[in-house]
Design a protein around this motif. Sequence first.
Motif, PDB file in Angstrom:
ATOM      1  N   VAL A 233      27.766  53.199  77.235  1.00 29.27           N
ATOM      2  CA  VAL A 233      26.565  52.419  77.548  1.00 29.27           C
ATOM      3  C   VAL A 233      26.995  50.980  77.801  1.00 29.27           C
ATOM      4  N   TYR A 234      26.539  50.421  78.909  1.00 26.04           N
ATOM      5  CA  TYR A 234      26.839  49.036  79.236  1.00 26.04           C
ATOM      6  C   TYR A 234      25.578  48.195  79.088  1.00 26.04           C
ATOM      7  N   LEU A 235      25.733  47.071  78.432  1.00 26.53           N
ATOM      8  CA  LEU A 235      24.614  46.143  78.272  1.00 26.53           C
ATOM      9  C   LEU A 235      24.880  44.901  79.113  1.00 26.53           C
ATOM     10  N   PHE A 236      23.865  44.471  79.825  1.00 32.91           N
ATOM     11  CA  PHE A 236      23.989  43.252  80.618  1.00 32.91           C
ATOM     12  C   PHE A 236      22.855  42.306  80.239  1.00 32.91           C
ATOM     13  N   GLY A 237      23.213  41.166  79.698  1.00 37.06           N
ATOM     14  CA  GLY A 237      22.208  40.144  79.416  1.00 37.06           C
ATOM     15  C   GLY A 237      21.953  39.365  80.696  1.00 37.06           C
ATOM     16  N   THR A 238      20.740  39.467  81.205  1.00 36.13           N
ATOM     17  CA  THR A 238      20.467  38.836  82.502  1.00 36.13           C
ATOM     18  C   THR A 238      19.955  37.419  82.280  1.00 36.13           C
ATOM     19  N   PRO A 239      20.484  36.473  83.027  1.00 32.90           N
ATOM     20  CA  PRO A 239      20.031  35.089  82.866  1.00 32.90           C
ATOM     21  C   PRO A 239      18.525  35.000  83.076  1.00 32.90           C
TER      22      PRO A 239
END
Lengths: 202, 124
Positions: free
Chosen positions: A82-88
Motif C-alpha cells: 500500500v502506498y500513501l501519498f500526502g497531497t499538498p
Amino acid sequence: MAYAGSDRAGVPVSIKILIAGGFGVGKTTLVGSVTEIRPLLTEEPLTAPGARVDMLRGVERKTTTTVALDFGRITIRDNLVVYLFGTPGQERFWFMWDELSRGALGAVVLADTRRLADCFPSVDYFEKHHVPFVVAVNCFDGARRYDPRAVRSALDLDPDVPVVLCDARQTTSGKEVLIALVEHAIATIRRNSEPSAEVLAP
Amino acid sequence: MAPPEDLWLDQDAGPVVRPYALIGGRTRPAGEALDVIAMIIAVRGVTPDPVGLQPEHLAALRLSALPISVADLAADLDLPLGVVQILLGDLRERSLITVHNPIPPARLPDPQILKEVVDGLRRL
C-alpha cells in the motif's frame, strides 16, 4: 486492456491511498504515524509569480520547480504493498492530484474542526472524481471535540461517506482511519459492481 | 499579510532544482503514461548500450533488478517523479525494463486482496 494474466506473475500488487486536507491539518503526521515517510519530489509548472522567483535565482528558462510530497509505503505481505501519498493542500498543487488520484483505492480527507472550510476543496474534488473517501477529523490538543454528525452536516456529505475522529499522532488511530477507508472502498466497489455481480463472481 | 508573490515559495515548495537538464528538457515520457505506483522490472540478461543513456538511467536500471514502484525509484534516486517517469520511458523504449501499470482496485482479480489489506493494517 488486460490486467490479470500470467505476465503479472510475481509482480507486486500496488495500492494507492491519498491523504488530503488543508495546510497544516496533520497529513504528514498521519502518514508518519503508520509508516516511515520519504520525501517524494514532484514538479510544479512555474506560474507568473514563480517566474519572478526564478529570475531572482538566476536560473534561466526554467519552467518547473519541485515540490515534496509525503510518501509512505506499507508492505502488507510479499507482493502486496500500500502506498500513501500526502497531497499538498493548497489549490496551486492540484495539477498533481489528477495523476495521483487515477486508480487510487481512495482518499482520507483530514479535517480540523477549527478550520473545517479548508477541506471543502478536497471533498469537492473526490466527490467529482468518484474517488471513495473518508473524512477523518483530527482531534488536536485543545480542539473542541465535535460530534461527527455535526461535521457530516457542515460538509454536506453523502450519507455513506464515513466520518471518523482521530488523533493523527497515534499509530492505532492512524491505522483505524486507513481501515475505515479500505472498508468503505470495498463497500463502494461492491455496490458499483452489483448489476454484474454474477459475471464478476469466481 | 504578505503579497501573494512573496508567499509563493513556502516550506511546502521544497528545494528549487533544475533536473530537466538530465532529460533534455522533455516533460512527457516516451510512450504510454507511467503510473506513480506502476511496478518496474529490469529485463534480465541484457547489457544496455550506454550511448544516449545517463548515469541516472543506469542507476534506475540497477534499482529495478527486483520489482520496484516508480515512486520508490524517484525517492531512491532523489529525483522528481516526472523526471524518473521520463527516464523510465527511455528504458522502456529500449526494452530494458518492463512496466506493469497497477490494476484498478475495482478490477482486482481477487476481491480478497482488499480484505487482506484491512487485516494487514490491523496488524500494524
